[in-house]
Enzyme design. Structure first.
Site, PDB file in Angstrom:
ATOM      1  CG  ASN A   5       2.290   8.941   1.819  1.00  0.00           C
ATOM      2  OD1 ASN A   5       2.022   9.668   0.845  1.00  0.00           O
ATOM      3  ND2 ASN A   5       1.728   7.759   2.002  1.00  0.00           N
TER       4      ASN A   5
ATOM      5  CE  LYS B 142      -1.259   8.334   4.092  1.00  0.00           C
ATOM      6  NZ  LYS B 142      -2.025   7.495   4.987  1.00  0.00           N
TER       7      LYS B 142
ATOM      8  N   GLY C 192      -3.805   6.415   9.975  1.00  0.00           N
ATOM      9  CA  GLY C 192      -4.839   7.442  10.010  1.00  0.00           C
ATOM     10  C   GLY C 192      -5.905   7.213  11.071  1.00  0.00           C
TER      11      GLY C 192
ATOM     12  CD  GLU D 137       2.951   3.240   6.027  1.00  0.00           C
ATOM     13  OE1 GLU D 137       3.387   4.311   6.440  1.00  0.00           O
ATOM     14  OE2 GLU D 137       2.082   3.166   5.140  1.00  0.00           O
TER      15      GLU D 137
ATOM     16  CG  HIS E 153       0.521   3.552   1.353  1.00  0.00           C
ATOM     17  ND1 HIS E 153      -0.782   3.476   1.789  1.00  0.00           N
ATOM     18  CD2 HIS E 153       1.198   4.276   2.294  1.00  0.00           C
ATOM     19  CE1 HIS E 153      -0.887   4.136   2.939  1.00  0.00           C
ATOM     20  NE2 HIS E 153       0.290   4.632   3.260  1.00  0.00           N
TER      21      HIS E 153
ATOM     22  CB  SER F 252      -1.257   6.857  14.334  1.00  0.00           C
ATOM     23  OG  SER F 252      -2.462   6.711  13.616  1.00  0.00           O
TER      24      SER F 252
ATOM     25  CD  GLU G 193      -3.718   5.477   2.507  1.00  0.00           C
ATOM     26  OE1 GLU G 193      -3.171   6.273   1.713  1.00  0.00           O
ATOM     27  OE2 GLU G 193      -3.739   5.658   3.745  1.00  0.00           O
TER      28      GLU G 193
END
Ligand code: 13P
Length: 253
Positions: free
Chosen positions: A9, A11, A174, A168, A96, A214, A98
């Site tokens: 991904n 992003k 991250g 996730e 996701h 991660s 985010e």
């Protein structure tokens, strides 16, 4: 047998020329490493998709990172599932964290996006995950179950069978903090059990469940060795061709 998948991904990273050159490197490296039943996917920003789909050949499949929930119409600035499909994509990330956090995407909206993606022949990579607070206060199984129930458990057996789930944990994205292989396996087994309860054991056994957060060349082999972990959804490490390749090779180690 369920598919083993490593999906990158990207992003909101890489301008067009950077994306093309990274992708070309990855295609060249992956050609020799990917095994028969294994899938490599890159989920890129919209503007890269058309070119990457042409360059990917059989080595790498392409996915978008989002789609709009409607078929078409007056939704300025949005991209439909049909458009994504029309440039040669096969996958789309939906839900996701985010998007849930920064764009206030609710489970109900994500359920609509999943339906439209499937209707247009895209395979949703449907993401679920708990926050650090939810992990620490022990509510994470409830949170994950409700994301499944409201996001994808409205689908028919036939439609759900096409969906890939990605776990996730938000606290691992991250941050450099990875869920331990035992923590990830515990959740993946839980997800598979919930799928079996809602649908049936055969569907649960065939559903690929990816881990994201991660994931890197150092921890991938141990994560992927877990019984219910069928691959990874990779953020930062998918922006480096060597790391992405090493994560793909983690299946073979
Ligand atoms: P990182 O691998 O950078 O933690 O990101 C994971 C992720 O969000 C993939 O969708």
């Amino acid at each position: 047998m369920r598919k083993k998948i490593v999906a990158g991904n990207w992003k909101m990273n890489l301008e067009y020329s950077e994306g093309i050159s990274l992708f070309s490197e990855i295609v060249n490296m992956v050609k020799d490493e990917k095994k028969g039943d294994q899938l490599a996917i890159i989920c890129a920003p919209y503007i890269h998709l058309h070119s990457l789909a042409k360059l990917g050949g059989n080595a790498i499949s392409i996915g978008a990172q989002n789609c709009h929930q409607k078929e078409s119409g007056a939704y300025t600035g949005e991209i439909s599932a049909k458009m994504i499909k029309s440039v040669g994509c096969e996958y789309v990330i939906i839900g996701h964290s985010e998007r849930r956090q920064y764009f206030a995407e609710s489970d109900e909206l994500l359920a609509e996006k999943t339906v439209i993606a499937l209707a247009n022949g895209l395979t949703p990579l449907f993401c679920i995950g708990e926050t650090l607070d939810e992990r620490n206060n022990g509510s994470y199984f409830d949170v994950l179950k409700s994301q499944l129930v409201n996001g994808v458990f409205g689908l028919s057996n036939a439609d759900f069978s096409k969906v890939v789930i990605a776990y996730e944990p938000v606290w691992a994205i991250g941050t450099g903090l990875t869920a331990s292989s035992a923590q990830a396996q515990e959740v993946h087994a839980f997800i598979r059990k919930e799928i079996a309860a809602k649908y049936d054991t055969a569907i649960a056994e065939e559903t690929s469940i990816l881990y994201g957060g991660s994931c890197n060349p150092k921890n991938a082999a141990e994560l992927f060795a877990q019984e219910d972990i069928d691959g990874g959804l990779i953020g930062g490490a998918s922006l480096k061709s060597r790391d992405f390749l090493d994560i793909i090779k983690a299946f073979n180690s």
